[in-house]
Design an enzyme around this catalytic site. Structure first.
Site, mmCIF file in Angstrom:
data_model
loop_
_atom_site.group_PDB
_atom_site.id
_atom_site.type_symbol
_atom_site.label_atom_id
_atom_site.label_comp_id
_atom_site.label_asym_id
_atom_site.label_seq_id
_atom_site.Cartn_x
_atom_site.Cartn_y
_atom_site.Cartn_z
ATOM 1 N N LYS A 172 0.878 -1.174 0.000
ATOM 2 C CA LYS A 172 0.000 0.000 0.000
ATOM 3 C C LYS A 172 0.912 1.219 0.000
ATOM 4 C CE LYS A 172 -1.800 3.000 1.983
ATOM 5 N NZ LYS A 172 -1.607 4.403 1.575
ATOM 6 N N GLU A 175 -0.625 7.579 -0.958
ATOM 7 C CA GLU A 175 -1.556 8.072 -1.983
ATOM 8 C C GLU A 175 -1.057 9.373 -2.613
ATOM 9 O OE1 GLU A 175 -1.773 7.799 1.257
ATOM 10 O OE2 GLU A 175 -3.504 8.841 2.121
ATOM 11 N N SER A 225 4.853 8.238 9.825
ATOM 12 C CA SER A 225 5.006 9.117 10.989
ATOM 13 C C SER A 225 4.791 8.314 12.287
ATOM 14 C CB SER A 225 3.995 10.262 10.900
ATOM 15 O OG SER A 225 2.689 9.728 10.829
ATOM 16 N N CYS A 280 13.682 10.802 6.472
ATOM 17 C CA CYS A 280 13.667 10.408 7.885
ATOM 18 C C CYS A 280 15.074 10.431 8.467
ATOM 19 C CB CYS A 280 13.066 9.028 8.045
ATOM 20 S SG CYS A 280 14.101 7.773 7.297
ATOM 21 N N GLU A 380 9.131 16.972 14.785
ATOM 22 C CA GLU A 380 9.678 16.590 13.478
ATOM 23 C C GLU A 380 9.042 17.525 12.459
ATOM 24 O OE1 GLU A 380 8.335 12.908 11.556
ATOM 25 O OE2 GLU A 380 10.340 12.683 10.736
HETATM 26 P P1 NAD Z 1 2.178 9.053 7.184
HETATM 27 O O1 NAD Z 1 2.270 8.441 8.528
HETATM 28 O O2 NAD Z 1 1.236 10.187 6.973
HETATM 29 O O3 NAD Z 1 1.757 7.935 6.094
HETATM 30 C C1 NAD Z 1 2.428 6.700 6.011
HETATM 31 C C2 NAD Z 1 1.459 5.655 5.466
HETATM 32 O O4 NAD Z 1 0.371 5.512 6.393
HETATM 33 C C3 NAD Z 1 0.840 6.040 4.128
HETATM 34 O O5 NAD Z 1 0.777 4.901 3.305
HETATM 35 C C4 NAD Z 1 -0.539 6.550 4.513
HETATM 36 O O6 NAD Z 1 -1.492 6.334 3.503
HETATM 37 C C5 NAD Z 1 -0.869 5.732 5.739
HETATM 38 N N1 NAD Z 1 -1.746 6.447 6.681
HETATM 39 C C6 NAD Z 1 -1.824 7.778 6.886
HETATM 40 N N2 NAD Z 1 -2.733 8.051 7.843
HETATM 41 C C7 NAD Z 1 -3.238 6.877 8.254
HETATM 42 C C8 NAD Z 1 -4.215 6.501 9.237
HETATM 43 N N3 NAD Z 1 -4.849 7.410 9.975
HETATM 44 N N4 NAD Z 1 -4.472 5.189 9.419
HETATM 45 C C9 NAD Z 1 -3.842 4.263 8.677
HETATM 46 N N5 NAD Z 1 -2.912 4.564 7.740
HETATM 47 C C10 NAD Z 1 -2.607 5.849 7.528
HETATM 48 O O7 NAD Z 1 3.664 9.468 6.753
HETATM 49 P P2 NAD Z 1 4.126 10.280 5.484
HETATM 50 O O8 NAD Z 1 3.770 11.718 5.680
HETATM 51 O O9 NAD Z 1 3.698 9.615 4.237
HETATM 52 O O10 NAD Z 1 5.711 10.099 5.584
HETATM 53 C C11 NAD Z 1 6.532 10.915 6.380
HETATM 54 C C12 NAD Z 1 6.809 10.301 7.715
HETATM 55 O O11 NAD Z 1 7.413 9.016 7.538
HETATM 56 C C13 NAD Z 1 7.798 11.092 8.540
HETATM 57 O O12 NAD Z 1 7.362 11.097 9.869
HETATM 58 C C14 NAD Z 1 9.093 10.323 8.392
HETATM 59 O O13 NAD Z 1 10.026 10.483 9.437
HETATM 60 C C15 NAD Z 1 8.590 8.930 8.339
HETATM 61 N N6 NAD Z 1 9.575 8.060 7.730
HETATM 62 C C16 NAD Z 1 10.282 7.248 8.555
HETATM 63 C C17 NAD Z 1 11.246 6.421 8.042
HETATM 64 C C18 NAD Z 1 12.050 5.523 8.926
HETATM 65 O O14 NAD Z 1 12.812 4.750 8.401
HETATM 66 N N7 NAD Z 1 11.918 5.579 10.228
HETATM 67 C C19 NAD Z 1 11.500 6.434 6.653
HETATM 68 C C20 NAD Z 1 10.743 7.258 5.842
HETATM 69 C C21 NAD Z 1 9.779 8.085 6.397
#
Ligand code: NAD
Length: 495
Positions: A172, A175, A225, A280, A380
């Site tokens: 997944k 989006e 996140s 990240c 962050e």
């Molecule tokens: P996000 O948490 O908004 O989304 C991540 C995934 O979760 C997406 O596929 C999204 O569709 C899904 N999602 C979003 N809200 C949801 C909900 N309420 N319920 C279920 N699924 C949901 O993160 P983002 O904005 O796409 O990415 C940035 C974040 O990812 C930053 O916090 C970054 O630090 C983190 N990140 C961490 C690493 C790591 O290795 N630790 C690597 C890359 C990114």
């Protein structure tokens, strides 16, 4: 209208339900729509992965490896195509997009050695004429849920190993930039992967929740996140799944007085503003130790001011942020930092980007004299904002890092081997750089943070990735032999 559809069982699956717009962040133009899966569509993807599992699990390692090599060759030859898709939907500059695909490719190359990685142990005559051996077997259909910031590399931390080990996957993607995964799905098909082994399910919370709770999904690898990572970990483990859930970050870089300040300033700018800070492993807090503050800040300011911000297809240094809402959120942090009394040395809010249209740009921003109670430090930000905190000693810098709730990456800049060694030993962070600002491990090591940056026990790729996507079995065997006769109801003991 161009629609990014699900890829289920080796073909596109027209979605009947909801969609969301996909935008080019450099221009603000809508490129098309992405399907947002319903529960039924999510179930269809899981059913395809479940049906494909028995045959894929029993496919020989030789055949699986041949497909992986074919995939690697196709990817290597054509990765420019997927880099262009990433730039158009994410906004990062083309070179950086190519870089993320190349880092993902390293995991494919690691997984090409799966036959060696899955080898078990064998003990002859553990007991008299009794032999013992261990094997590792795949789990079944597994889910991978990825963030927007690395639309190709992050999924590639997981799926090459999952597939090589004999699992089937449902991915997944975010989006916000979903199309790279469809390109990858088509590449797998060309490489000879059987239908149903690799499925792409587009969507939002509906798709995620179905994956987290469906009984046929055996494991979940999530990256995103911290609040969502925690939710995913708690929900999926409550449904009996194996979970590795990687969360957000706040990465610090210590600069000791003996460091080469020019090299440290180059590193800070590269690690802070690369990919507009949407990494990240981006550095966001610089801990300047002793009296280097003025000189170090001046060096960073000169470099930051020279960066060209604009459309990632125009050879700029830094692209836009992913959405207008995210750009506004990051700008809000800059407003808050200024209001809280931090010194704004370079202000990205008034940037004039090299682009056409209404892109979501912010220029590089540098704060000095930030303190640990300001939101620009505590949160962050995930944008092109670097904060300098001035500290008196190494000990004070270490205390700040270890008190932070995140523990993804960190770096120290120094020429003092003893100080670097001490830091490596004492810092409570999962990935440490010594004069390396973005210490992303190679594919044959494992990637993962500590504390609120990872929920679960195993890190991504490397030997921990192989362990995550397989489960161990130990077989004790003997073959008919007169010495094994007789009745003995006691617990088996060595003999
Ligand atoms: P996000 O948490 O908004 O989304 C991540 C995934 O979760 C997406 O596929 C999204 O569709 C899904 N999602 C979003 N809200 C949801 C909900 N309420 N319920 C279920 N699924 C949901 O993160 P983002 O904005 O796409 O990415 C940035 C974040 O990812 C930053 O916090 C970054 O630090 C983190 N990140 C961490 C690493 C790591 O290795 N630790 C690597 C890359 C990114």
């Amino acid at each position: 209208m161009n629609i990014t559809e699900h890829w289920i069982n080796g073909r596109y699956f027209p979605a009947a339900g909801r969609t969301a717009p996909v935008t080019n962040p450099a221009t603000g133009k809508v490129l098309g729509e992405v399907a947002l899966a319903t529960e039924d569509e999510s179930n269809a993807a899981i059913a395809a992965a479940t049906a494909a599992f028995p045959a894929w699990r029993d496919t020989s390692l030789t055949r699986r490896t041949q497909i992986l090599f074919a995939f690697r060759e196709l990817l290597n030859a054509r990765k420019g195509e997927v880099a262009a898709i990433i730039t158009s939907e994410h906004g990062k500059v083309l070179d950086d997009a190519l870089g993320e695909v190349t880092r993902g490719q390293e995991v494919v190359e690691f997984a090409c050695g799966i036959a060696h990685l899955l080898k078990g142990g064998y003990t002859e005559n553990a007991s008299t004429k009794v032999d013992v051996h261990s094997i590792r077997q795949p789990l079944g259909p597994v889910a991978i849920i990825s963030p927007f910031n690395f639309p190709a590399m992050v999924p590639m931390w997981f799926f090459p190993i999952a597939i090589a080990a004999g699992n089937t996957v449902v991915i997944k993607p975010s989006e916000k930039d979903p199309t790279a995964l469809n390109w990858i799905a088509e590449l797998w098909k060309e490489a000879g992967l059987p239908d149903g082994v690799f499925n792409v399910l587009h969507g939002d919370k509906v798709a995620v929740d179905t994956l987290l709770t469906h009984p046929d999904i055996k494991a979940v690898s999530f990256v995103g996140s911290t609040p969502i990572a925690k939710y995913v970990y708690e929900t999926a483990t409550a449904h009996g799944k194996r979970v590795q859930s990687l969360g957000g970050a706040k990465n610090h870089m210590i600069v000791l007085p003996d460091a080469d300040l020019d090299l440290a300033a180059d590193a800070a700018v590269n690690a802070g503003f690369g990919s507009a800070g949407e990494r990240c492993m981006a550095i966001s807090a610089l801990l300047a130790v002793g009296d280097i503050g003025d000189e170090f800040v001046a060096k960073i300011a000169a470099r930051a001011s020279s960066l060209r911000t604009g459309d990632g297809l125009r050879g700029c240094d830094m692209g836009p942020l992913v959405t207008a809402a995210h750009r506004d959120k990051v700008a809000g942090y800059i407003d808050a930092g200024e209001a809280a009394g931090a010194t704004i040395v370079v202000d990205g809010r008034g940037v004039s980007p090299d682009s056409d249209g209404e892109g979501y740009f912010l220029g590089p921003t540098l704060f000095d004299k930030v303190s640990t109670d300001m939101s620009v430090y505590t949160d962050e930000i995930f944008g092109p904002v670097l904060s300098v905190l001035r500290v008196e000693s190494y000990d004070q810098a270490l205390e700040i890092i270890n008190a932070n709730p995140y523990g993804n990456g960190t770096a120290i800049f120094t020429n003092d081997g003893g100080a670097a060694r001490r830091f490596e030993n004492e810092v409570e962070v999962g990935m440490v750089g010594i004069n390396v600002p973005v210490p992303v491990p190679m594919a044959y090591y494992s990637f993962g943070g500590w504390k609120n940056s990872l929920f679960g026990d195993t890190h991504a790729h490397g030997s921990e990735g192989v362990g995550f996507f397989t489960r161990g079995k130990v077989v004790t065997s003997r073959w008919l032999d007169p010495s094994h006769g007789g009745i003995n109801l006691g617990f088996p003991q060595n003999a």
